[in-house]
Design a protein around this motif. Sequence first.
Motif, short mmCIF file in Angstrom:
data_model
loop_
_atom_site.label_atom_id
_atom_site.label_comp_id
_atom_site.label_asym_id
_atom_site.label_seq_id
_atom_site.Cartn_x
_atom_site.Cartn_y
_atom_site.Cartn_z
N TYR A 233 59.38 18.07 8.16
CA TYR A 233 59.33 19.50 8.49
C TYR A 233 60.64 19.97 9.08
N TRP A 234 61.18 19.18 10.04
CA TRP A 234 62.46 19.56 10.64
C TRP A 234 63.56 19.67 9.59
N THR A 235 63.51 18.81 8.59
CA THR A 235 64.61 18.73 7.62
C THR A 235 64.46 19.69 6.45
N PHE A 236 63.23 19.83 5.93
CA PHE A 236 63.07 20.51 4.65
C PHE A 236 62.23 21.79 4.69
N SER A 237 61.71 22.19 5.85
CA SER A 237 60.83 23.36 5.86
C SER A 237 61.57 24.63 5.44
N THR A 238 62.80 24.81 5.90
CA THR A 238 63.56 26.01 5.52
C THR A 238 63.83 26.01 4.01
N SER A 239 64.17 24.87 3.47
CA SER A 239 64.40 24.77 2.03
C SER A 239 63.12 25.08 1.26
N ARG A 240 61.99 24.62 1.75
CA ARG A 240 60.72 24.87 1.07
C ARG A 240 60.36 26.34 1.09
N VAL A 241 60.60 27.00 2.22
CA VAL A 241 60.31 28.45 2.29
C VAL A 241 61.12 29.21 1.25
N GLY A 242 62.38 28.85 1.08
CA GLY A 242 63.18 29.50 0.06
C GLY A 242 62.74 29.13 -1.34
N GLU A 243 62.30 27.90 -1.53
CA GLU A 243 61.89 27.44 -2.85
C GLU A 243 60.69 28.18 -3.39
N VAL A 244 59.76 28.59 -2.51
CA VAL A 244 58.56 29.30 -2.95
C VAL A 244 58.80 30.80 -3.05
N GLY A 245 60.05 31.22 -2.95
CA GLY A 245 60.39 32.62 -3.19
C GLY A 245 60.35 33.52 -1.99
N LEU A 246 60.23 32.97 -0.80
CA LEU A 246 60.20 33.80 0.40
C LEU A 246 61.62 34.07 0.88
N SER A 247 61.79 35.16 1.61
CA SER A 247 63.12 35.61 2.00
C SER A 247 63.67 34.81 3.17
N THR A 248 64.96 35.00 3.41
CA THR A 248 65.60 34.37 4.56
C THR A 248 64.99 34.88 5.86
N ALA A 249 64.55 36.14 5.86
CA ALA A 249 63.92 36.69 7.06
C ALA A 249 62.64 35.93 7.40
N VAL A 250 61.86 35.57 6.38
CA VAL A 250 60.63 34.80 6.63
C VAL A 250 60.98 33.43 7.20
#
Length: 404
Positions: A233-250
Amino acid sequence: MDIGDCRSPALRDTPRSWWPVAVVGAAVIAVCYGFARYAYGLFVPRFGETFDLDPVVVGALSAVSTVGYVVGLLVAPAGAARSARATTLVAGCSATIGLAAMAVAPDVVLFGAGILAAGAGAGLVSPGVAQLVVETVRRGARTRAQTWANTGTGAGLALTAFTPLLPLGWRPIWLGFAVVAAVVTAAAAWSLPRATTGGTATGLPDDGTRPRPALLLPLLLNAVLLGAVSAPYWTFSTSRVGEVGLSTAVATWSWCAIGLVGLAAGIAGRVVERYGLRATGLAIWTAWSAGIALLALAEPGPAGAVVSAGVFGAGFMALTGLCILWGAHLFPAAPSRGVTWAFLAMGVGQTAGSSLAGATAGMLGLGPTFALTGLLGLAAWMQLHHRFAPPALTGADQPAPAAG
């Protein structure tokens, strides 16, 4: 047992106010954890673009951070034995140097060296601050001082959450982190008090007390599992949020939720007093695993991502606090020994978990990686068996939980 009870009566009754030590300690913890250790996950996509990193290398670099953290933990007891104040300041300096090296790194080798130094600062800081509180704050106020100092972890996470939205490259932002860390360390050097006595190095009697291996092993297994499950989670959660199409703000609000909701973990101690360590731990492990698995959904949506982050933050900090309670109970004459064992085991789990998560993401993708991570968290239910169960704690055994 209140760590430091065996120090001289003069130290226990010192009238020095507790809050300046707590505030400055929290600030150093914030830069060492929030900036130097955990902000890495926020910028993984940008690091990947700059250095052309694949998921395996990203996971390996995260593991390097954990190696530095473990080295810091190993060095911290000896450092605090000589000077808790100096150990705290060295932690801030290590974080500053690491952040600066990452900001100017021309290649991945120097970048990794910076990650190592930054991680070491996080390993050094908590033992240093905790011991400094014991040496400089009167006994009746130490619980408050330790609790407030440890809020630095969540505060640091919340402060870094919005930095990816700044209209700057990651290098200026990281250099800014280094400048803030340097300023905080300098302020700590100016304001942190020195120990008022030359008592024992740790403030604890070295009576050779050791728990039986059969009692220590369950704590180590729990801590290793905590590290392994938290690392992806610490390493890849931000990448996953972007991968599913959510914005940088999310992604930003999600990271902020980790820090802010994580502050609610302070109630874990009271829950343990009422329901016991095993029942509380298993309930938190189950909710935490479900929160992590939310990111395995093909379309978690903004709400799902933020809820996942909040549950992760609260769960991680609460479970870390339970490790502290567990370890302190096993070493009643020297609680810091139990805490050190737990944190080292968690570091081992994070080191392995980062690398395994990177390899799994490279083969299966991030969605399945988070699903498998959530399932792995349910392994904590092995604590239903008496051989893996935590001890039954009484109210007198409860030190204040703290996030690691």
